[in-house]
Design an enzyme around this catalytic site. Structure first.
Site, mmCIF file in Angstrom:
data_model
loop_
_atom_site.group_PDB
_atom_site.id
_atom_site.type_symbol
_atom_site.label_atom_id
_atom_site.label_comp_id
_atom_site.label_asym_id
_atom_site.label_seq_id
_atom_site.Cartn_x
_atom_site.Cartn_y
_atom_site.Cartn_z
ATOM 1 N N MET A 30 -25.119 3.786 -19.183
ATOM 2 C CA MET A 30 -25.721 5.066 -19.996
ATOM 3 C C MET A 30 -26.937 4.836 -21.170
ATOM 4 O O MET A 30 -25.823 6.313 -21.834
ATOM 5 C CB MET A 30 -24.802 5.453 -19.770
ATOM 6 C CG MET A 30 -23.712 5.342 -18.564
ATOM 7 S SD MET A 30 -22.769 6.766 -18.419
ATOM 8 C CE MET A 30 -21.050 6.178 -19.667
ATOM 9 N N GLY A 31 -27.248 4.011 -21.488
ATOM 10 C CA GLY A 31 -27.559 3.946 -23.054
ATOM 11 C C GLY A 31 -26.973 4.110 -24.016
ATOM 12 O O GLY A 31 -26.216 3.257 -24.223
ATOM 13 N N HIS A 37 -25.074 -4.230 -24.834
ATOM 14 C CA HIS A 37 -25.887 -4.245 -23.470
ATOM 15 C C HIS A 37 -27.012 -5.206 -23.510
ATOM 16 O O HIS A 37 -27.012 -5.622 -22.811
ATOM 17 C CB HIS A 37 -26.712 -3.223 -23.666
ATOM 18 C CG HIS A 37 -25.650 -1.820 -23.856
ATOM 19 N ND1 HIS A 37 -25.469 -1.140 -24.591
ATOM 20 C CD2 HIS A 37 -24.938 -1.296 -22.399
ATOM 21 C CE1 HIS A 37 -23.878 -0.085 -24.336
ATOM 22 N NE2 HIS A 37 -24.105 0.082 -22.827
ATOM 23 N N SER A 186 -18.965 -0.976 -28.157
ATOM 24 C CA SER A 186 -18.995 -0.066 -27.189
ATOM 25 C C SER A 186 -19.536 1.124 -27.940
ATOM 26 O O SER A 186 -20.152 1.108 -28.827
ATOM 27 C CB SER A 186 -17.855 0.169 -27.286
ATOM 28 O OG SER A 186 -17.928 2.198 -26.375
ATOM 29 N N ARG A 188 -19.122 4.353 -27.362
ATOM 30 C CA ARG A 188 -18.316 4.683 -28.488
ATOM 31 C C ARG A 188 -17.809 4.632 -30.121
ATOM 32 O O ARG A 188 -17.323 6.221 -30.529
ATOM 33 C CB ARG A 188 -17.120 5.588 -27.656
ATOM 34 C CG ARG A 188 -16.934 6.038 -26.237
ATOM 35 C CD ARG A 188 -16.047 6.731 -25.540
ATOM 36 N NE ARG A 188 -16.179 7.258 -24.694
ATOM 37 C CZ ARG A 188 -16.269 7.162 -23.349
ATOM 38 N NH1 ARG A 188 -16.110 6.008 -23.160
ATOM 39 N NH2 ARG A 188 -17.287 8.210 -22.452
#
Ligand code: PAF
Length: 281
Positions: A30-31, A37, A186, A188
């Site tokens: 989701m970028g 990633h 993450s 977030r």
């Protein structure tokens, strides 16, 4: 590296690669990318000739009170990172491309695996994930796809979906990448202050503490779950769940189970963090 926004363009390009006998690896994201990633891309590179990374903030996996609108969209920076990492194709479609008729009437649900843990606190989340991942699989038609083990339940759901729906795709789980203090990387984490990031490492410490208790012979898992939740709550978190489950079906672990996974979700302020730890007795 090529950035593509349309499904047809992507299909034409990938058909040419397939004709050349290239093996296609896929990393859905989701970028708002971080080193976690990039490690997935690295794994995909090791197993394929062409790596496609999708960047798509999927509306159907966010609940009405979640951060869909606020979710950071950082396409330019993401593309720079992916180019440096050696990705070949970035697929960044619009919502209208992925969901041509809104709302979508078709949805994929992986029944039992999606009901506990994150599934019980984020109603509909895993239906949204399974639906968009099936759609992306139909667009990219990869030979293999790489998912992070940080989202343990998501990975289990994708594996089962691939089996149930006969997708001809190898699913590879890639290890969790952590900050120096043990905090799982993450997107977030970007919402946390430096001080909160330090404090958030307590999730990993609590997982290790619970693992130690199990290795020392504790088998009353329900009590251990409660104790661990209390420890987190006493240290600045609001625990969503701290569950000791069986690795294969994610049901609550019992004393004689040998392959366990501890799954945790806890809020630090408004930021919901997840982590997990596998234990093989
Ligand atoms: O793990 C994620 O980032 C998302 O759930 C995924 C797999 C890209 C689907 O939107």
């Amino acid at each position: 590296m090529i950035v593509i926004n349309h499904i047809n363009t992507l299909r034409q390009l990938l058909n040419r690669h397939r004709e050349m006998g290239h093996k296609i690896g896929f990393v859905p994201t989701m970028g708002n990318l971080h080193n976690g990633h990039l490690s997935l891309v690295e794994v995909a590179k090791q197993h394929s000739d062409i790596v496609v990374v999708s960047i798509f903030v999927n509306p159907t996996q966010f609940g009405p009170n979640e951060d869909f609108d606020a979710y950071p969209r950082t396409l330019e920076r993401d593309c720079e990172m992916l180019e440096q990492q050696g990705s070949d194709i970035v697929f960044a479609p619009e919502v209208s491309e992925v969901y041509p008729k809104w709302p979508n009437l078709t949805s994929v649900r992986v029944e039992e695996l999606g009901k506990n843990h994150c599934g019980s606190s984020r109603a509909g989340h895993f239906d949204g994930v399974a639906t968009v991942v099936s759609k992306l699989f139909n667009m990219v038609r990869p030979d293999l796809a790489v998912f992070g083990q940080k989202d343990f339940q998501q990975l289990a759901i994708i594996r089962r979906m691939v089996l149930d729906l006969n997708f001809d795709i190898d699913i590879i789980g890639a290890p969790i990448i952590r900050e120096n203090n043990g905090l799982a990387m993450s997107s977030r984490n970007g919402y946390l202050s430096e001080q909160e990031k330090e404090q958030a490492s307590y999730i990993q410490q609590t997982l290790q503490w619970a693992k130690h208790q199990i290795e020392q012979g504790t088998t009353d898992y329900r009590q251990l779950e409660q104790q661990a939740s209390d420890r987190l709550n006493d240290n600045g978190f609001k625990t969503d769940y701290f569950n000791i489950a069986r690795q294969d079906d994610l049901e609550p672990a019992q004393a004689n189970d040998a392959k366990l996974v501890i799954l945790v979700a806890a809020f630090m302020g408004k930021v919901r963090l997840i982590d997990n730890l596998e234990i093989n007795k």
